[in-house]
Design a protein around this motif. Structure first.
Motif, PDB file in Angstrom:
ATOM      1  N   LEU A  63       0.827  -1.199   0.000  1.00 62.53           N
ATOM      2  CA  LEU A  63       0.000   0.000   0.000  1.00 62.53           C
ATOM      3  C   LEU A  63       0.866   1.256   0.000  1.00 62.53           C
ATOM      4  O   LEU A  63       2.077   1.191   0.217  1.00 62.53           O
ATOM      5  CB  LEU A  63      -0.939  -0.006   1.212  1.00 62.53           C
ATOM      6  N   GLN A  64       0.230   2.400  -0.228  1.00 57.77           N
ATOM      7  CA  GLN A  64       0.940   3.667  -0.303  1.00 57.77           C
ATOM      8  C   GLN A  64       0.614   4.534   0.913  1.00 57.77           C
ATOM      9  O   GLN A  64      -0.492   4.480   1.447  1.00 57.77           O
ATOM     10  CB  GLN A  64       0.541   4.423  -1.576  1.00 57.77           C
ATOM     11  N   SER A  65       1.573   5.326   1.327  1.00 54.35           N
ATOM     12  CA  SER A  65       1.374   6.210   2.472  1.00 54.35           C
ATOM     13  C   SER A  65       0.350   7.303   2.132  1.00 54.35           C
ATOM     14  O   SER A  65       0.296   7.806   1.014  1.00 54.35           O
ATOM     15  CB  SER A  65       2.696   6.851   2.872  1.00 54.35           C
ATOM     16  N   LEU A  66      -0.442   7.651   3.145  1.00 59.70           N
ATOM     17  CA  LEU A  66      -1.431   8.725   3.002  1.00 59.70           C
ATOM     18  C   LEU A  66      -0.971  10.012   3.675  1.00 59.70           C
ATOM     19  O   LEU A  66      -1.717  10.994   3.722  1.00 59.70           O
ATOM     20  CB  LEU A  66      -2.768   8.287   3.620  1.00 59.70           C
ATOM     21  N   GLU A  67       0.230  10.004   4.190  1.00 65.29           N
ATOM     22  CA  GLU A  67       0.754  11.183   4.867  1.00 65.29           C
ATOM     23  C   GLU A  67       0.745  12.392   3.918  1.00 65.29           C
ATOM     24  O   GLU A  67       1.112  12.291   2.745  1.00 65.29           O
ATOM     25  CB  GLU A  67       2.185  10.931   5.350  1.00 65.29           C
ATOM     26  N   SER A  68       0.306  13.517   4.418  1.00 67.53           N
ATOM     27  CA  SER A  68       0.311  14.808   3.713  1.00 67.53           C
ATOM     28  C   SER A  68      -0.716  14.899   2.583  1.00 67.53           C
ATOM     29  O   SER A  68      -0.708  15.864   1.816  1.00 67.53           O
ATOM     30  CB  SER A  68       1.703  15.116   3.133  1.00 67.53           C
ATOM     31  N   LEU A  69      -1.610  13.928   2.457  1.00 65.84           N
ATOM     32  CA  LEU A  69      -2.595  13.959   1.379  1.00 65.84           C
ATOM     33  C   LEU A  69      -3.919  14.596   1.798  1.00 65.84           C
ATOM     34  O   LEU A  69      -4.715  14.985   0.950  1.00 65.84           O
ATOM     35  CB  LEU A  69      -2.857  12.547   0.848  1.00 65.84           C
ATOM     36  N   PHE A  70      -4.165  14.683   3.121  1.00 66.07           N
ATOM     37  CA  PHE A  70      -5.466  15.153   3.583  1.00 66.07           C
ATOM     38  C   PHE A  70      -5.338  16.456   4.367  1.00 66.07           C
ATOM     39  O   PHE A  70      -4.283  16.770   4.930  1.00 66.07           O
ATOM     40  CB  PHE A  70      -6.142  14.092   4.456  1.00 66.07           C
ATOM     41  N   SER A  71      -6.435  17.168   4.426  1.00 60.80           N
ATOM     42  CA  SER A  71      -6.462  18.428   5.168  1.00 60.80           C
ATOM     43  C   SER A  71      -6.340  18.157   6.667  1.00 60.80           C
ATOM     44  O   SER A  71      -6.764  17.107   7.165  1.00 60.80           O
ATOM     45  CB  SER A  71      -7.772  19.167   4.883  1.00 60.80           C
ATOM     46  N   SER A  72      -5.781  19.101   7.375  1.00 61.27           N
ATOM     47  CA  SER A  72      -5.627  18.953   8.823  1.00 61.27           C
ATOM     48  C   SER A  72      -6.988  18.901   9.512  1.00 61.27           C
ATOM     49  O   SER A  72      -7.145  18.226  10.533  1.00 61.27           O
ATOM     50  CB  SER A  72      -4.799  20.110   9.387  1.00 61.27           C
ATOM     51  N   SER A  73      -7.978  19.580   8.956  1.00 55.11           N
ATOM     52  CA  SER A  73      -9.314  19.567   9.565  1.00 55.11           C
ATOM     53  C   SER A  73      -9.933  18.181   9.511  1.00 55.11           C
ATOM     54  O   SER A  73     -10.591  17.747  10.462  1.00 55.11           O
ATOM     55  CB  SER A  73     -10.225  20.579   8.865  1.00 55.11           C
ATOM     56  N   LEU A  74      -9.722  17.457   8.419  1.00 53.94           N
ATOM     57  CA  LEU A  74     -10.254  16.095   8.319  1.00 53.94           C
ATOM     58  C   LEU A  74      -9.588  15.186   9.344  1.00 53.94           C
ATOM     59  O   LEU A  74     -10.262  14.405  10.033  1.00 53.94           O
ATOM     60  CB  LEU A  74     -10.035  15.542   6.913  1.00 53.94           C
ATOM     61  N   LEU A  75      -8.285  15.284   9.467  1.00 56.17           N
ATOM     62  CA  LEU A  75      -7.569  14.455  10.427  1.00 56.17           C
ATOM     63  C   LEU A  75      -8.003  14.769  11.851  1.00 56.17           C
ATOM     64  O   LEU A  75      -8.117  13.867  12.693  1.00 56.17           O
ATOM     65  CB  LEU A  75      -6.057  14.639  10.269  1.00 56.17           C
ATOM     66  N   GLN A  76      -8.279  16.024  12.138  1.00 52.63           N
ATOM     67  CA  GLN A  76      -8.758  16.405  13.468  1.00 52.63           C
ATOM     68  C   GLN A  76     -10.154  15.838  13.729  1.00 52.63           C
ATOM     69  O   GLN A  76     -10.471  15.454  14.852  1.00 52.63           O
ATOM     70  CB  GLN A  76      -8.765  17.925  13.605  1.00 52.63           C
ATOM     71  N   ASP A  77     -10.968  15.755  12.687  1.00 48.86           N
ATOM     72  CA  ASP A  77     -12.326  15.230  12.841  1.00 48.86           C
ATOM     73  C   ASP A  77     -12.326  13.746  13.203  1.00 48.86           C
ATOM     74  O   ASP A  77     -13.289  13.243  13.787  1.00 48.86           O
ATOM     75  CB  ASP A  77     -13.128  15.423  11.544  1.00 48.86           C
ATOM     76  N   LEU A  78     -11.241  13.044  12.880  1.00 50.50           N
ATOM     77  CA  LEU A  78     -11.153  11.619  13.218  1.00 50.50           C
ATOM     78  C   LEU A  78     -10.811  11.398  14.680  1.00 50.50           C
ATOM     79  O   LEU A  78     -11.006  10.297  15.203  1.00 50.50           O
ATOM     80  CB  LEU A  78     -10.106  10.937  12.325  1.00 50.50           C
ATOM     81  N   ASP A  79     -10.265  12.397  15.321  1.00 48.94           N
ATOM     82  CA  ASP A  79      -9.998  12.381  16.760  1.00 48.94           C
ATOM     83  C   ASP A  79      -9.186  11.150  17.163  1.00 48.94           C
ATOM     84  O   ASP A  79      -8.154  10.869  16.570  1.00 48.94           O
ATOM     85  CB  ASP A  79     -11.328  12.455  17.520  1.00 48.94           C
ATOM     86  N   TYR A  80      -9.682  10.365  18.140  1.00 48.59           N
ATOM     87  CA  TYR A  80      -8.927   9.229  18.674  1.00 48.59           C
ATOM     88  C   TYR A  80      -8.784   8.084  17.664  1.00 48.59           C
ATOM     89  O   TYR A  80      -8.007   7.156  17.874  1.00 48.59           O
ATOM     90  CB  TYR A  80      -9.601   8.694  19.945  1.00 48.59           C
ATOM     91  N   GLY A  81      -9.548   8.129  16.579  1.00 47.99           N
ATOM     92  CA  GLY A  81      -9.549   7.014  15.639  1.00 47.99           C
ATOM     93  C   GLY A  81      -8.402   7.007  14.658  1.00 47.99           C
ATOM     94  O   GLY A  81      -8.278   6.061  13.871  1.00 47.99           O
ATOM     95  N   LEU A  82      -7.544   8.023  14.689  1.00 47.23           N
ATOM     96  CA  LEU A  82      -6.486   8.100  13.696  1.00 47.23           C
ATOM     97  C   LEU A  82      -5.559   6.882  13.768  1.00 47.23           C
ATOM     98  O   LEU A  82      -5.063   6.408  12.738  1.00 47.23           O
ATOM     99  CB  LEU A  82      -5.673   9.383  13.883  1.00 47.23           C
ATOM    100  N   GLU A  83      -5.338   6.350  14.972  1.00 43.54           N
ATOM    101  CA  GLU A  83      -4.460   5.195  15.129  1.00 43.54           C
ATOM    102  C   GLU A  83      -4.991   3.967  14.391  1.00 43.54           C
ATOM    103  O   GLU A  83      -4.239   3.039  14.086  1.00 43.54           O
ATOM    104  CB  GLU A  83      -4.303   4.837  16.609  1.00 43.54           C
ATOM    105  N   PHE A  84      -6.283   3.961  14.095  1.00 44.14           N
ATOM    106  CA  PHE A  84      -6.912   2.869  13.378  1.00 44.14           C
ATOM    107  C   PHE A  84      -6.252   2.627  12.019  1.00 44.14           C
ATOM    108  O   PHE A  84      -6.242   1.512  11.509  1.00 44.14           O
ATOM    109  CB  PHE A  84      -8.396   3.213  13.182  1.00 44.14           C
ATOM    110  N   GLY A  85      -5.688   3.696  11.438  1.00 46.78           N
ATOM    111  CA  GLY A  85      -5.067   3.575  10.121  1.00 46.78           C
ATOM    112  C   GLY A  85      -3.579   3.833  10.107  1.00 46.78           C
ATOM    113  O   GLY A  85      -2.993   4.018   9.036  1.00 46.78           O
ATOM    114  N   GLN A  86      -2.952   3.850  11.277  1.00 48.84           N
ATOM    115  CA  GLN A  86      -1.518   4.135  11.348  1.00 48.84           C
ATOM    116  C   GLN A  86      -0.703   2.856  11.531  1.00 48.84           C
ATOM    117  O   GLN A  86      -1.174   1.880  12.124  1.00 48.84           O
ATOM    118  CB  GLN A  86      -1.227   5.093  12.505  1.00 48.84           C
ATOM    119  N   ILE A  87       0.521   2.874  11.029  1.00 46.94           N
ATOM    120  CA  ILE A  87       1.449   1.762  11.219  1.00 46.94           C
ATOM    121  C   ILE A  87       2.807   2.334  11.623  1.00 46.94           C
ATOM    122  O   ILE A  87       3.117   3.488  11.331  1.00 46.94           O
ATOM    123  CB  ILE A  87       1.613   0.910   9.948  1.00 46.94           C
ATOM    124  N   PRO A  88       3.630   1.530  12.300  1.00 43.33           N
ATOM    125  CA  PRO A  88       4.962   2.011  12.679  1.00 43.33           C
ATOM    126  C   PRO A  88       5.956   1.869  11.525  1.00 43.33           C
ATOM    127  O   PRO A  88       5.971   0.867  10.814  1.00 43.33           O
ATOM    128  CB  PRO A  88       5.340   1.084  13.846  1.00 43.33           C
TER     129      PRO A  88
END
Length: 414
Positions: A118-143
């Motif tokens: 898969l491809q990284s999604l970093e820097s592709l979305f607006s900061s407001s959208l990422l803020q709207d996800l709140d605690y759920g952001l980790e759901f799509g993160q990997i180390p």
């Protein structure tokens, strides 16, 4: 007089030829190739259903505004020919046949697969959208070696809960192991697992003090394992667990029987989507609670679906990001989640996505305190050994103490 006419015709011919040549030299802009989007069949398979119609209408508006068509393809999951299977197989041999973007199960979203396919999604979305996800952001993160990176856009949640057919003596959402016995309630759960540990047991183990895997390896907490196995030993002795529970791969195995016998005292593990569907399609008198644990803590397993980016083409990645932002539009996201009996990943939309009469604080608490599912084929040997211990206890072949000792002994020998 013939010569002027011939010359005139010749000039006309030259002008026509020049015009034709100019037209041929003018580049013709081809319409961009449609954005290829794969959808999972277990989530949305009926193109005549309400959910797909909502999706089609929303997509049409995006296509019109961005001058590009969207092509959907519905594919299965978790098997050969499924979404992730095809992405893995096609990366090197047929990359042109792969989608630009796809919606996949969270349990199929392992760090190793994300990094490789898969491809990284970093820097592709607006900061407001990422803020709207709140605690759920980790759901799509990997180390990664450089830190945590976003490889999946969380879209729909599904949490584990329990559903009971009769009012309990101690009303409330939190249930302990003792509550099950106090209400003389038959306990149903999908105990089978082809590899690793079933999610119900995993949740109860974590709630009893066990730890989730670290660096892909899961350790065994003796006290936590013994506590949960003792619960199942007691269920067997009091005949409060179905004899064929180990054949249940999913709640679908006992759904019909559960619905047809609401006169019995039953407590069954379902996902939130299954519970909401039952309320809408079957019986509105069913009640939800947390999965019983030793302490009655509010933990759950937060599974669901997320968007992933497959195309390595930068221009199509940017187009895919615009499409995904469009899919996160609040009114559509809430309505689409409601049509699919799921919970939106934007917490602010929870109220508008739930049907009338459903307790919003209960679901909000489940989501806030839920942990991620145990990924397929991860955790090392411990999950498999713990599952085998559960099998021995449910078959009556070993006590909780004996089964726990056997697990610890096998791990120490490795």
């Amino acid at each position: 007089m013939a010569k002027p006419c011939a010359i005139g015709l010749f000039l006309v011919f030259l002008l026509a030829l020049a015009g034709t040549s100019a037209q041929e030299d003018t580049p013709v802009l081809d319409a961009p190739r449609p954005l290829q989007v794969w959808l999972p069949a277990p989530l949305i398979s009926d193109e005549s259903g309400v959910a797909f119609q909502l999706l089609s209408e929303h997509t049409a508006a995006f296509s019109l505004g961005n001058d590009i068509a969207i092509e959907y393809r519905i594919k299965d999951v978790g098997k050969v020919g499924g979404i992730m299977s095809t992405i893995r197989a096609g990366k090197d041999v047929a990359p042109a046949a792969l989608p630009d973007v796809s919606l996949i199960r969270r349990r199929d979203f392992s760090p190793s697969q994300a990094r490789q396919y898969l491809q990284s999604l970093e820097s592709l979305f607006s900061s407001s959208l990422l803020q709207d996800l709140d605690y759920g952001l980790e759901f799509g993160q990997i180390p990664l070696e450089t830190g945590i990176a976003l490889y999946g856009l969380p879209y729909l949640y599904d949490v584990l809960l329990a559903v009971h057919t009769q009012p309990l003596k101690n009303p409330g959402f939190s249930l302990t192991f003792d509550d099950v016995f106090a209400n003389d309630t038959t306990f149903l759960f999908p105990a089978a697992r082809t590899n690793g540990l079933n999610q119900t047991f995993y949740l109860q183990y974590l709630s009893a003090g066990g730890m989730s895997p670290r660096d892909g390896v899961m350790s065994v907490d003796e006290a936590a394992l013994s506590t949960v196995l003792q619960f199942y030993e007691d269920l067997v002795q009091q005949k409060l667990v179905a004899p064929d529970v180990l054949t249940f791969q999913s709640p679908a195995a006992y759904l019909t029987d559960f619905i047809n016998h609401t006169d019995r005292a039953q407590l069954a593990v379902f996902s939130a989507s299954e519970f909401l569907a039952m309320l809408d399609q079957q019986d509105s008198s069913l009640l939800a609670a947390q999965v019983p644990t030793a302490s009655g803590g509010g933990q759950s397993i937060r599974d669901g679906w997320l968007w992933v980016l497959v195309t390595p083409d930068t221009s199509r990645q940017n187009l895919s990001a615009r499409y995904l932002e469009w899919m996160m539009e609040t009114d559509f996201h809430a309505g689409f989640a409601r049509a699919l009996y799921h919970l939106p990943t934007q917490p602010a939309l929870l109220d508008s996505s739930l049907p009338a009469g459903v307790d919003r604080p209960f679901f909000a608490e489940l989501l806030a305190q839920a942990t991620l599912p145990l990924p397929e084929n991860e955790g090392g040997t411990a999950p498999r050994l713990m599952q085998e211990a559960l099998i021995h206890v449910l078959h009556g072949d070993a006590s909780a103490v004996e089964a726990t000792r056997q697990v610890l002994s096998q791990i120490s020998e490795r």
